[in-house]
Design a protein around this motif. Structure first.
Motif: not given
Length: 348
Positions: A196-201, A234-240, A320-329
């Motif tokens: 739900e849009g945040e990191l949880r433990t 950061r780059h994918t439509n995820v809910s969980y 900047g600082v990127l996730a792999p899928a933000e940096a590369f195809d």
């Protein structure tokens, strides 16, 4: 081609370790000029000779000497950090690489460290005009790339579960054990999941069983702090997003101590084969599975890190600082691993 430059120079901090040797061997195979950076000249020369590059440049710098590290990385196109326990030792290398104007990657599998790099170094890297892609291991980068690709095949937002499954018997390196020990409570707790849009433990998983490729019966799994939990949103439509690992591994952590770690062999078992499994679930009941299969967890992680560093040197990724899928195809990167016997597939 992974780079358009005629001459590429990549510095390695941590070249004397197990994975550092694999990094040097791959750099040598590609004809990339290495710079070995560390504290002990004799050990660095030994590592260079073992990789077949006895005339490699050696530069000395301690982790607690920022200016010496910056000087050691100056002139390198990229830096690969290869350390145990990044949460304790890794920050010095990323800070110095950025200040030296070098692109950066590392082989951390630690959520706590990777989040720190995103939170504290993104603006610094962007201002310096360099790209940092942290957390390159045989589970992290395939998890991020496959998560992106599998989610695209579903109507989102989607739910993603990621696990690394060893397909051969053996043990990891002492360095890996030291990494776990440095954040033992975090590993025991299962770390973060995304909801739900945040990191949880919390220790609860939504998927307490996983049927791994080739198995007919499910295996019990427990929550595990997989780094793609941080990068996929950061780059994918995820809910969980959750990371899991076989429950048997968590049972071993209950009695993990410094004494046990120091009793372990330095070298991992050769040929630790594995499957990295990503299951994506849509609200309409459809599912997609992605699998990356590799031949040696430690060697493959080094090969992936060199591939990342080499690609960063062409300057095509945003600063900047990127996730792999933000940096590369994602498809192109996964396809590039076939030269190493690393395969991938997506199934429904």
């Amino acid at each position: 081609m992974t780079t358009t430059k005629d001459t590429v120079t990549i510095a390695i901090y941590g070249a004397t370790g197990v994975t550092g040797g694999h990094l040097l061997t791959e750099l040598n195979r590609r004809g990339i000029t290495p710079i070995l950076v560390g504290r002990n000249a004799d050990r660095l020369h030994t590592a260079a000779a073992a990789a077949g590059i006895p005339d490699a440049e050696i530069r000395l710098a301690d982790l607690d000497d920022h200016q010496a590290l910056v000087a050691a990385f100056t002139g390198a196109d990229a830096v690969i950090s290869s350390l145990p326990a990044y949460v304790s030792f890794g920050e010095a290398v990323v800070a110095a690489a950025i200040d030296a104007g070098a692109h950066y990657t590392d082989m951390s599998g630690e959520q706590l460290f990777i989040k720190r790099v995103f939170d504290e170094y993104a603006a610094r890297a962007e201002a310096a005009g360099v790209t940092a892609v942290p957390g390159i291991t045989n589970s992290n980068i395939p998890g991020d790339l496959l998560g992106h690709l599998t989610a695209q095949r579903l109507t989102g937002p989607v739910e993603i579960s990621i696990s690394l499954h060893g397909t051969s018997e053996g043990h990891g390196s002492k360095g890996s054990a030291r990494t776990v020990l440095a954040s033992l409570d975090w590993f025991r707790s299962g770390g973060w999941h995304y909801q739900e849009g945040e990191l949880r433990t919390g220790t609860t998983t939504r998927h307490a069983e996983m049927t791994f490729p080739g198995d007919t019966e499910p295996t019990a799994v427990s929550k595990f702090p997989q780094p793609p939990v941080l990068t996929l949103p950061r780059h994918t439509n995820v809910s969980y997003v959750e990371g899991v690992l076989e429950t048997a591994f968590h049972s071993q952590l209950s009695s993990f101590t410094a004494e046990i770690v120091e009793s372990l062999p330095e070298e991992p078992t050769p040929g630790l084969t594995y499957d990295l499994v990503v299951d994506s679930y849509a609200a309409d009941g459809n599912t997609v599975r992605g699998v990356v299969s590799g031949r040696d967890a430690y060697v493959d992680s080094a090969l992936m890190a060199v591939e990342v560093a080499a690609r960063l040197t062409n300057g095509s990724a945003a600063p900047g600082v990127l996730a792999p899928a933000e940096a590369f195809d994602p498809t192109d990167f996964l396809n590039s691993l076939s030269q190493f016997g690393i395969t991938w597939r997506i199934t429904r």
